[in-house]
Enzyme design. Structure first.
Site, PDB file in Angstrom:
ATOM      1  N   HIS A 263     105.845  97.462  -5.799  1.00  0.00           N
ATOM      2  CA  HIS A 263     105.207  96.959  -4.582  1.00  0.00           C
ATOM      3  C   HIS A 263     105.302  95.446  -4.589  1.00  0.00           C
ATOM      4  O   HIS A 263     105.148  94.818  -5.636  1.00  0.00           O
ATOM      5  CB  HIS A 263     103.727  97.399  -4.527  1.00  0.00           C
ATOM      6  CG  HIS A 263     103.172  97.322  -3.155  1.00  0.00           C
ATOM      7  ND1 HIS A 263     102.723  96.152  -2.613  1.00  0.00           N
ATOM      8  CD2 HIS A 263     103.043  98.268  -2.201  1.00  0.00           C
ATOM      9  CE1 HIS A 263     102.314  96.388  -1.381  1.00  0.00           C
ATOM     10  NE2 HIS A 263     102.504  97.663  -1.093  1.00  0.00           N
ATOM     11  N   ASP A 317     102.792 105.843  -2.087  1.00  0.00           N
ATOM     12  CA  ASP A 317     103.642 106.984  -1.739  1.00  0.00           C
ATOM     13  C   ASP A 317     103.842 107.960  -2.889  1.00  0.00           C
ATOM     14  O   ASP A 317     104.368 109.050  -2.683  1.00  0.00           O
ATOM     15  CB  ASP A 317     105.016 106.479  -1.281  1.00  0.00           C
ATOM     16  CG  ASP A 317     104.911 105.793   0.061  1.00  0.00           C
ATOM     17  OD1 ASP A 317     104.179 106.314   0.915  1.00  0.00           O
ATOM     18  OD2 ASP A 317     105.534 104.739   0.242  1.00  0.00           O
TER      19      ASP A 317
HETATM   20  N1  COA Z   1     112.258 101.333  -9.509  1.00  0.00           N
HETATM   21  C1  COA Z   1     112.967 100.586 -10.382  1.00  0.00           C
HETATM   22  N2  COA Z   1     113.036  99.241 -10.307  1.00  0.00           N
HETATM   23  C2  COA Z   1     112.362  98.648  -9.339  1.00  0.00           C
HETATM   24  C3  COA Z   1     111.595  99.359  -8.409  1.00  0.00           C
HETATM   25  C4  COA Z   1     111.550 100.756  -8.524  1.00  0.00           C
HETATM   26  N3  COA Z   1     110.873 101.505  -7.667  1.00  0.00           N
HETATM   27  N4  COA Z   1     111.022  98.504  -7.542  1.00  0.00           N
HETATM   28  C5  COA Z   1     111.418  97.286  -7.914  1.00  0.00           C
HETATM   29  N5  COA Z   1     112.229  97.362  -8.980  1.00  0.00           N
HETATM   30  C6  COA Z   1     112.865  96.246  -9.687  1.00  0.00           C
HETATM   31  C7  COA Z   1     114.127  95.819  -8.931  1.00  0.00           C
HETATM   32  O1  COA Z   1     115.266  96.522  -9.367  1.00  0.00           O
HETATM   33  C8  COA Z   1     114.169  94.352  -9.261  1.00  0.00           C
HETATM   34  O2  COA Z   1     114.648  94.220 -10.569  1.00  0.00           O
HETATM   35  P1  COA Z   1     115.563  92.956 -10.993  1.00  0.00           P
HETATM   36  O3  COA Z   1     114.663  91.758 -10.840  1.00  0.00           O
HETATM   37  O4  COA Z   1     115.945  93.254 -12.396  1.00  0.00           O
HETATM   38  O5  COA Z   1     116.721  92.932 -10.042  1.00  0.00           O
HETATM   39  C9  COA Z   1     112.711  93.932  -9.270  1.00  0.00           C
HETATM   40  O6  COA Z   1     111.983  95.114  -9.619  1.00  0.00           O
HETATM   41  C10 COA Z   1     112.205  93.417  -7.935  1.00  0.00           C
HETATM   42  O7  COA Z   1     112.527  94.411  -6.952  1.00  0.00           O
HETATM   43  P2  COA Z   1     112.655  94.105  -5.416  1.00  0.00           P
HETATM   44  O8  COA Z   1     113.322  95.248  -4.734  1.00  0.00           O
HETATM   45  O9  COA Z   1     113.270  92.743  -5.236  1.00  0.00           O
HETATM   46  O10 COA Z   1     111.126  94.035  -5.024  1.00  0.00           O
HETATM   47  P3  COA Z   1     110.575  93.921  -3.559  1.00  0.00           P
HETATM   48  O11 COA Z   1     109.252  93.278  -3.667  1.00  0.00           O
HETATM   49  O12 COA Z   1     111.592  93.314  -2.668  1.00  0.00           O
HETATM   50  O13 COA Z   1     110.445  95.446  -3.123  1.00  0.00           O
HETATM   51  C11 COA Z   1     109.711  97.637  -2.867  1.00  0.00           C
HETATM   52  C12 COA Z   1     109.295  96.183  -3.137  1.00  0.00           C
HETATM   53  C13 COA Z   1     108.480  98.472  -2.586  1.00  0.00           C
HETATM   54  C14 COA Z   1     110.613  97.681  -1.619  1.00  0.00           C
HETATM   55  C15 COA Z   1     110.464  98.163  -4.087  1.00  0.00           C
HETATM   56  O14 COA Z   1     109.607  98.184  -5.198  1.00  0.00           O
HETATM   57  C16 COA Z   1     111.054  99.533  -3.857  1.00  0.00           C
HETATM   58  O15 COA Z   1     112.155  99.636  -3.273  1.00  0.00           O
HETATM   59  N6  COA Z   1     110.367 100.625  -4.308  1.00  0.00           N
HETATM   60  C17 COA Z   1     110.835 101.973  -4.097  1.00  0.00           C
HETATM   61  C18 COA Z   1     110.565 102.413  -2.686  1.00  0.00           C
HETATM   62  C19 COA Z   1     109.090 102.656  -2.442  1.00  0.00           C
HETATM   63  O16 COA Z   1     108.415 103.329  -3.196  1.00  0.00           O
HETATM   64  N7  COA Z   1     108.607 102.105  -1.331  1.00  0.00           N
HETATM   65  C20 COA Z   1     107.233 102.282  -0.905  1.00  0.00           C
HETATM   66  C21 COA Z   1     106.489 100.991  -0.880  1.00  0.00           C
HETATM   67  S1  COA Z   1     104.777 101.252  -0.562  1.00  0.00           S
END
Ligand code: COA
Length: 389
Positions: A263, A317
């Site tokens: 998150h 979620d």
């Molecule tokens: N599983 C594995 N790694 C994850 C992850 C996950 N669910 N969420 C984040 N990371 C890692 C990324 O790979 C990244 O790693 P890096 O720095 O080595 O490249 C780092 O954490 C930051 O991720 P990022 O996507 O840039 O974070 P964000 O703040 O932009 O995104 C979300 C937040 C929620 C979009 C992201 O955590 C995600 O895609 N989660 C899965 C989808 C989900 O459950 N969404 C519901 C949100 S309520």
């Protein structure tokens, strides 16, 4: 977080884009509050409509105000036969989020006399959206199965009535209470992508139906509301507890996101995930166990060890899909149910935006070609291929 020297932050991470008094997150301590009230208290003691009132008007209603509000929402539950006819024209194979986005926008055609400075207009639009979204969603669900929509029942409270319109069965009181608590948990969450979308749309002074429709479209994506559907698919793909470690190894080495984890704001377990986990256990005690819950618990334990050091823990979620499935809600309605609840937050932000409006118009850092001469067609050669088709 990558921050370019210009101060540009991809995804606007950490950039304040509004002032808001509606909700607050302490992502380090895992605390969420609506108008100062902790989410744990609201989930246990409030109802969805009372919480919606709190979010939109800023204070908990007294008994009379709550009664009036519940009554008014109830009075607006029915939808025009034209809306039902419109839903019948939608492809049965279409996603209900698309049906919801289109039908929310269509309300603007039926209630066209926009008067954004009139408190009665605002109250009327709030009632209509909160009341009609469940009816339209349930109607689309019945129609796509070849059945007639089920009319709302005036004697049933909000959450029970929605479950009734989906199944034509009056829900068990515990199931209805748990569903209502799920709506409370999903009602608001500061300036997430769909709420930002709602505020940007609101800032143009368009109608509230367009505001909610734009937010529904934003919520539909798998990185936002769509993740709850993907969590169940992922748990099914894992299949059993003993497959969890291999699955996680593969996901981490392929840099694949684990759905329901991570998150932007929380660096600990999302407090809503903890509450939903408790609700899931209550449901399983009463209506029978779901073995996917064991897979989920194992995944949480292993993933928290492996991803926890990066601040990645279960989000809202992760357990919501298991709860919805036990409540008999079809998988592709999980995100629409999220939207149904979040409409309360979007409407609160719409109202707040109107109170101190300035149209959103950020700037950009231009990265395209520098100024150049226009070439007549016959002088262009084939070195600037553009995909066709
Ligand atoms: N599983 C594995 N790694 C994850 C992850 C996950 N669910 N969420 C984040 N990371 C890692 C990324 O790979 C990244 O790693 P890096 O720095 O080595 O490249 C780092 O954490 C930051 O991720 P990022 O996507 O840039 O974070 P964000 O703040 O932009 O995104 C979300 C937040 C929620 C979009 C992201 O955590 C995600 O895609 N989660 C899965 C989808 C989900 O459950 N969404 C519901 C949100 S309520």
């Amino acid at each position: 977080m990558s921050v370019a020297p210009t101060g540009f932050r991809p995804g606007l991470e950490g950039v304040p884009a509004t002032q808001s008094a509606i909700s607050n997150i302490d992502g380090q301590r895992g605390i969420l509050s609506y108008r100062g009230y902790r989410i744990e208290d609201l989930a246990a003691r409030s109802s969805f409509l009372e919480t919606a009132y709190l979010l939109i008007w800023g204070e908990l209603p007294d008994p009379e105000k709550l009664r009036d509000f519940q009554y008014d929402v109830q009075m607006h539950r029915r939808v025009s036969f034209r809306i039902r006819d419109m839903l019948k024209c939608f492809p049965a194979s279409g996603h209900p989020m698309d049906a919801l986005q289109a039908s929310a926008a269509s309300l603007g055609l039926f209630y066209a006399n926009r008067a954004l400075d009139d408190e009665d207009y605002i109250r009327g639009a709030v009632m209509r959206l909160l009341a009609k979204i469940p009816t339209m969603l349930a109607a689309f669900h019945m129609i796509r199965r070849g059945q007639d929509p089920i009319q709302p029942r005036d004697d049933l409270p909000y959450a029970s009535n929605f479950l009734y319109m989906l199944t034509e069965r009056e829900p068990d009181p515990l199931a209805a209470r748990i569903f209502d608590a799920c709506l409370v948990l999903h009602a608001e969450h500061t300036l997430n992508a769909s709420t930002f979308s709602a505020r940007v749309t609101a800032s143009t002074l368009t109608d509230p139906y367009a505001v909610v429709a734009s937010a529904v479209g934003t919520l539909a994506g798998p990185l936002h509301g769509g993740a709850n559907e993907d969590v169940l698919l992922m748990l099914e793909e894992i299949g059993s507890e003993d497959r969890v470690e291999d699955f996680l190894d593969e996901a981490i080495s392929a840099r694949r996101k684990v759905m329901g984890f991570g998150h932007r704001e929380y660096k600990v377990k999302d407090p809503r995930a903890s509450i939903l986990q408790g609700l899931a256990e209550n449901l399983f005690d009463r209506f029978g166990h779901d073995k996917m819950y064991d897979v989920a618990c194992r995944l949480e334990a292993v993933a928290s060890e492996r991803l926890g050091p990066k601040g990645i823990y279960p989000n809202v979620d992760f357990y919501s899909g298991l709860v919805y499935r036990k409540l008999g809600i079809p998988t592709d309605l999980f995100t629409p149910v999220f939207a149904l609840a979040r409409a309360a937050g979007w409407l609160a932000h719409w109202k707040e935006q109107l109170g101190a409006n300035r149209i959103y118009r950020p700037t950009q850092l231009y990265t395209g070609a520098s100024e150049r001469d226009w070439l007549p067609l016959e002088q262009r050669c084939g070195d600037n291929e553009v995909p066709t088709g």
